[in-house]
Structure formats: structure tokens, C-alpha cells
Design a protein around this motif. Structure first.
Motif, short mmCIF file in Angstrom:
data_model
loop_
_atom_site.label_atom_id
_atom_site.label_comp_id
_atom_site.label_asym_id
_atom_site.label_seq_id
_atom_site.Cartn_x
_atom_site.Cartn_y
_atom_site.Cartn_z
N GLN A 270 0.84 -1.20 0.00
CA GLN A 270 0.00 0.00 0.00
C GLN A 270 0.87 1.25 0.00
OE1 GLN A 270 -3.63 0.68 0.99
NE2 GLN A 270 -3.35 2.79 1.65
N LYS A 271 1.91 1.26 0.81
CA LYS A 271 2.79 2.43 0.90
C LYS A 271 3.47 2.69 -0.44
CE LYS A 271 6.66 4.29 3.66
NZ LYS A 271 5.92 5.41 4.26
N PHE A 272 3.97 1.64 -1.09
CA PHE A 272 4.65 1.80 -2.36
C PHE A 272 3.70 2.36 -3.42
CE2 PHE A 272 6.17 -0.02 -6.48
CZ PHE A 272 7.35 0.71 -6.56
N LEU A 273 2.49 1.82 -3.49
CA LEU A 273 1.53 2.25 -4.50
C LEU A 273 1.03 3.67 -4.24
CD1 LEU A 273 -0.65 -0.97 -5.00
CD2 LEU A 273 1.25 -0.16 -6.40
N VAL A 274 0.58 3.91 -3.03
CA VAL A 274 -0.08 5.18 -2.72
C VAL A 274 0.91 6.34 -2.59
CG1 VAL A 274 -1.52 6.41 -1.05
CG2 VAL A 274 -2.04 4.04 -1.65
N GLU A 275 1.97 6.13 -1.81
CA GLU A 275 2.88 7.24 -1.51
C GLU A 275 3.96 7.45 -2.58
OE1 GLU A 275 4.45 7.07 2.47
OE2 GLU A 275 2.54 6.30 3.28
N TYR A 276 4.31 6.40 -3.28
CA TYR A 276 5.39 6.51 -4.27
C TYR A 276 4.84 6.63 -5.70
CZ TYR A 276 8.93 5.90 -0.70
OH TYR A 276 9.75 6.10 0.41
N ILE A 277 4.05 5.65 -6.14
CA ILE A 277 3.49 5.73 -7.49
C ILE A 277 2.43 6.83 -7.57
CG2 ILE A 277 2.10 4.48 -9.19
CD1 ILE A 277 3.67 1.99 -8.50
N GLY A 278 1.77 7.10 -6.47
CA GLY A 278 0.80 8.18 -6.45
C GLY A 278 1.43 9.56 -6.38
N ASN A 279 2.73 9.62 -6.15
CA ASN A 279 3.43 10.90 -6.08
C ASN A 279 3.35 11.63 -7.42
OD1 ASN A 279 5.95 12.63 -6.45
ND2 ASN A 279 6.05 12.19 -4.26
N PRO A 280 3.00 12.92 -7.42
CA PRO A 280 2.87 13.67 -8.68
C PRO A 280 4.14 13.65 -9.53
CG PRO A 280 1.89 14.90 -6.89
CD PRO A 280 2.58 13.73 -6.27
N ASN A 281 5.31 13.66 -8.89
CA ASN A 281 6.56 13.64 -9.66
C ASN A 281 6.74 12.31 -10.40
OD1 ASN A 281 7.32 16.23 -8.84
ND2 ASN A 281 8.26 15.46 -6.96
N VAL A 282 6.35 11.21 -9.74
CA VAL A 282 6.43 9.90 -10.38
C VAL A 282 5.41 9.82 -11.52
CG1 VAL A 282 6.07 7.41 -10.05
CG2 VAL A 282 7.31 8.75 -8.32
N GLN A 283 4.22 10.37 -11.29
CA GLN A 283 3.20 10.35 -12.34
C GLN A 283 3.65 11.19 -13.54
OE1 GLN A 283 -0.88 10.28 -11.54
NE2 GLN A 283 -0.58 8.60 -10.11
N THR A 284 4.42 12.23 -13.28
CA THR A 284 4.97 13.02 -14.39
C THR A 284 5.97 12.20 -15.19
OG1 THR A 284 4.65 15.13 -13.23
CG2 THR A 284 6.33 15.08 -14.96
N PHE A 300 -0.97 16.57 -13.94
CA PHE A 300 -1.68 16.96 -15.16
C PHE A 300 -1.45 18.43 -15.47
CE2 PHE A 300 -5.57 18.55 -17.30
CZ PHE A 300 -5.46 17.83 -18.47
N GLU A 301 -1.39 19.26 -14.44
CA GLU A 301 -1.14 20.70 -14.67
C GLU A 301 0.19 20.91 -15.38
OE1 GLU A 301 -3.09 23.47 -14.20
OE2 GLU A 301 -4.60 21.90 -13.94
N LYS A 302 1.19 20.09 -15.03
CA LYS A 302 2.49 20.19 -15.71
C LYS A 302 2.39 19.66 -17.14
CE LYS A 302 5.47 19.60 -11.62
NZ LYS A 302 6.50 18.72 -11.00
N ALA A 303 1.70 18.53 -17.27
CA ALA A 303 1.64 17.86 -18.57
C ALA A 303 0.84 18.65 -19.60
CB ALA A 303 1.04 16.46 -18.41
N LYS A 304 -0.14 19.42 -19.14
CA LYS A 304 -1.01 20.08 -20.11
C LYS A 304 -0.38 21.31 -20.76
CE LYS A 304 -3.98 23.05 -17.24
NZ LYS A 304 -5.37 23.26 -16.79
N THR A 305 0.89 21.56 -20.46
CA THR A 305 1.60 22.57 -21.26
C THR A 305 1.77 22.04 -22.68
OG1 THR A 305 3.72 21.66 -20.50
CG2 THR A 305 2.83 23.54 -19.28
#
Length: 368
Positions: A270-284, A300-305
């Protein structure tokens, strides 16, 4: 964790950071993305399956039904796109950490047409006047049509696949039938007669024709854009034009990560998925390798440039998640075959063919 080859390099770096922070090792196994759901169902009960896996949201209901995935506590769900949370929600519980969304939209060749059409009829007329060989393209299969790509038009007639409930679907109530469904079936037959829909034009053919500058409009997803860019096509992305009296809302597909109900270390998973993969920087970082709009609002705010990401994302935010219910396995085949029969003109009565399809699906769902 099961992942695919595309996302593995990013996840490897995240796993290394996780081990550095917590001392817990995350082993990554590269799998064929399409085979993950079936393999998960087969292997999880034996204890040989993974603790977590990358997944498309629409298989989530089947996983829950089979008891192989566990709900997750995401913390602030407002950090994610609403549609992404809806996609991984089953019976009020969230069964995945969403990371990306994808949907179709209308792409137009701006050399032919400058402005976005408001209605389907406007689009066809604009395409005909443009001088393009093909006014409009959508890739279809000769036997199965493509309910996914044609769904926005069906929705615009007020004939959703199931009844809508709190922006999701109530799988117990097929809503494609009745007067609205029959109107859509009649309209489908008309599009077949006029060749606005052509069963001999596949996804690959439609993409190739548009890339060659032979079409004014195409209905497709972000996965096609690279070929258009490489071909030097100048294009813009806009909402799918309505064919009926309601908005043309496409399906949204959401990708994310499940946690196994059989994991021996739910806390670390749960920690790996939520706190790490859910991190905005990782999603970027995941966005950079997949080019799908991030599920994280901050990412998404970064990506939509990127104007293409912004355009597809804007369409997706008004769309509905593809149903994640087990019953969908009973829907696609009958739905597609009926569409193909109607478009091809083989159906002597579009209304009767459509009604028979709805009844067949309804009967199958009651048995699921």
C-alpha cells in the motif's frame, strides 16, 4: 510487481528509492499488459501471483468478483482526477491507484478545415467542402464494428450502455434499448448507406489515410498522434461532435495499479503504490514514457503545457469511465456484431436487430 516494458524503467527507479527509504525490495516482472488480468486471476489464489500489478481499470470489477484484489486507502482522493477515481471504484471502495487517463477525440487536418464542428452533420458537410478525399474517418472492423469508437455518437442519442448513476454505470440496467436506442440504430444504418462509416476501413487504414493527408477529420486517440506528427500533418483536437440531441461523451480508460488481496505485506505494498506511485513527480515521469494525461491533478497541470495532452484531457474530463463491471464481458461481442450488421446493410430491420442485441445482452448479464 507486474509491469509492462514501457513503464518498467520508471518503476525501477521508484523501486530503488523505496528500498533506500524503507529497506523493502520491490521485484519487477515485465509482463504482456493485455494478459495481466487473466494471469492475475489464475495465479493470485495460489500465492504465486504478484503483490501488485499495473492494469487498465475496466477489468477491476472482474478482479473484485474473483476476490483477487484489495481496496486501497488513497488519502486525499481530491488529488486525482474525478473520472480516474470513479474508474477504479467498485461498490463504493477504491481498488487502484490511478496514474493515467486516455480517451478518443476528434482530430482535424487544419489544412482542410480551420474550425471545429459543433454537430456530426456540420462535420460531414465541412469535410465534403474541404476538398479532402475522405470527409471523415473512424476505424471499424467488418465483423465487430467498434462500439468503443462509436460510443460517443450513441451516447448523444441518450442510449448509454447502462443507466448512469453518480457518473458511473448501474450494470443491472441495460439502457441501450427503447426509442433512443432505435433512433441510434436507424442513424447507424444511414451512416452505412452514405459511407460515412465504412467497415472496410480499419483502425490502421484510417490512421494511414489521415497521415497521408487524405482526410479532413478522424476519430481517434493520442496513440495515433506520433504518426500524424511524423507525416507533417497540421492538426487540432476537439470534442466529438454530437449526432443526437445530447453531448457526445466518449469512454475514458484509466490505467493504474492494483494490490493483490493475497499479498503477504499489505502495509509495504500500500505504501509503495499510494505514496510513491501516487506521487505527482512519479506520475509526471510515467507520463513522459506513455504520453497519457496523468491522473494526478498536480502532474496533469504540468503535462497540459503540451497542447495535445490538454486537448485530450479536456475531452476526457467531460466523458464517462468505461464500465469496470464483470458484465462487460457479455456486452462487447453482441454489441459490435449488431452494429456491423446494421452499418453493412445486412440487417433488414435496424430496429429489430438492435432490440435483439439489447435483449441478448440483458439475458446474459442476468446470468453473470
Amino acid at each position: 510487481m507486474w509491469t509492462d516494458s514501457n513503464r518498467e524503467p520508471v518503476l525501477r527507479k521508484v523501486a530503488e528509492q523505496f528500498k533506500s527509504d524503507t529497506g523493502v525490495t520491490v521485484k519487477l516482472a515485465v509482463k504482456d499488459f493485455a494478459k495481466i488480468p487473466d494471469d492475475f486471476i489464475t495465479q493470485a489464489p495460489t500465492g504465486k501471483g504478484p503483490d501488485a500489478a499495473i492494469a487498465a481499470h475496466d477489468a477491476t470489477g472482474r478482479m473484485v468478483q474473483n476476490g483477487v484484489i484489495a481496496p486501497l486507502e488513497l488519502g486525499e482522493i481530491s488529488a486525482y482526477q474525478d473520472v480516474a477515481i470513479q474508474a477504479f471504484t467498485v461498490n463504493g471502495k477504491i481498488y487502484g491507484v490511478p496514474y493515467a487517463t486516455e480517451n478518443i477525440a476528434l482530430v482535424r487536418n487544419t489544412t482542410f478545415v480551420k474550425d471545429a464542428p459543433k454537430t456530426f452533420d456540420d462535420m460531414i458537410e465541412m469535410g465534403k467542402k474541404s476538398g479532402a478525399k475522405y470527409p471523415f474517418l473512424v476505424g471499424l472492423d467488418p465483423k465487430q464494428s467498434d462500439p468503443y469508437h462509436l460510443y460517443p455518437f450513441q451516447a448523444s442519442f441518450g442510449a448509454p450502455v447502462f443507466e448512469l448513476k453518480d457518473k458511473g454505470f448501474d450494470s443491472s440496467k441495460v439502457a441501450m434499448g427503447g426509442t433512443n436506442g432505435e433512433k441510434f440504430a436507424s442513424w447507424l444504418a444511414d451512416q452505412g448507406k452514405t459511407k460515412n462509416f465504412n467497415l472496410n476501413v480499419s483502425q490502421d487504414i484510417s490512421k494511414d489515410l489521415f497521415a497521408k493527408g487524405q482526410a479532413a477529420f478522424i476519430l481517434t486517440g493520442p496513440w495515433s498522434l506520433d504518426s500524424f506528427t511524423k507525416a507533417g500533418i497540421k492538426y487540432e483536437i476537439s470534442e466529438v461532435p454530437s449526432a443526437g440531441d445530447r453531448p457526445a461523451t466518449p469512454f475514458v480508460g484509466v490505467q493504474g495499479f492494483w494490490m493483490s488481496a493475497k499479498t503477504k505485506d499489505a502495509v509495504a505494498t500500500q505504501k509503495f503504490l499510494v505514496e510513491y506511485i501516487g506521487n505527482p513527480n512519479v506520475q509526471t515521469e510515467l507520463f513522459k514514457v506513455g504520453h497519457r494525461p496523468p491522473a494526478s491533478k498536480q502532474a496533469f497541470e504540468k503535462a497540459k503545457t503540451d497542447k495535445d495532452v490538454a486537448a485530450f484531457g479536456a475531452v476526457g474530463q467531460k466523458a464517462v469511465p468505461m464500465p469496470n463491471i464483470p458484465a462487460m464481458g457479455s456486452v462487447w461481442a453482441d454489441w459490435g456484431v449488431a452494429q456491423a450488421e446494421i452499418i453493412s446493410g445486412k440487417a433488414s430491420s435496424p430496429k429489430a436487430t438492435w432490440d435483439a442485441m439489447v435483449k441478448a445482452i440483458d439475458d446474459k448479464i442476468k446470468k453473470v
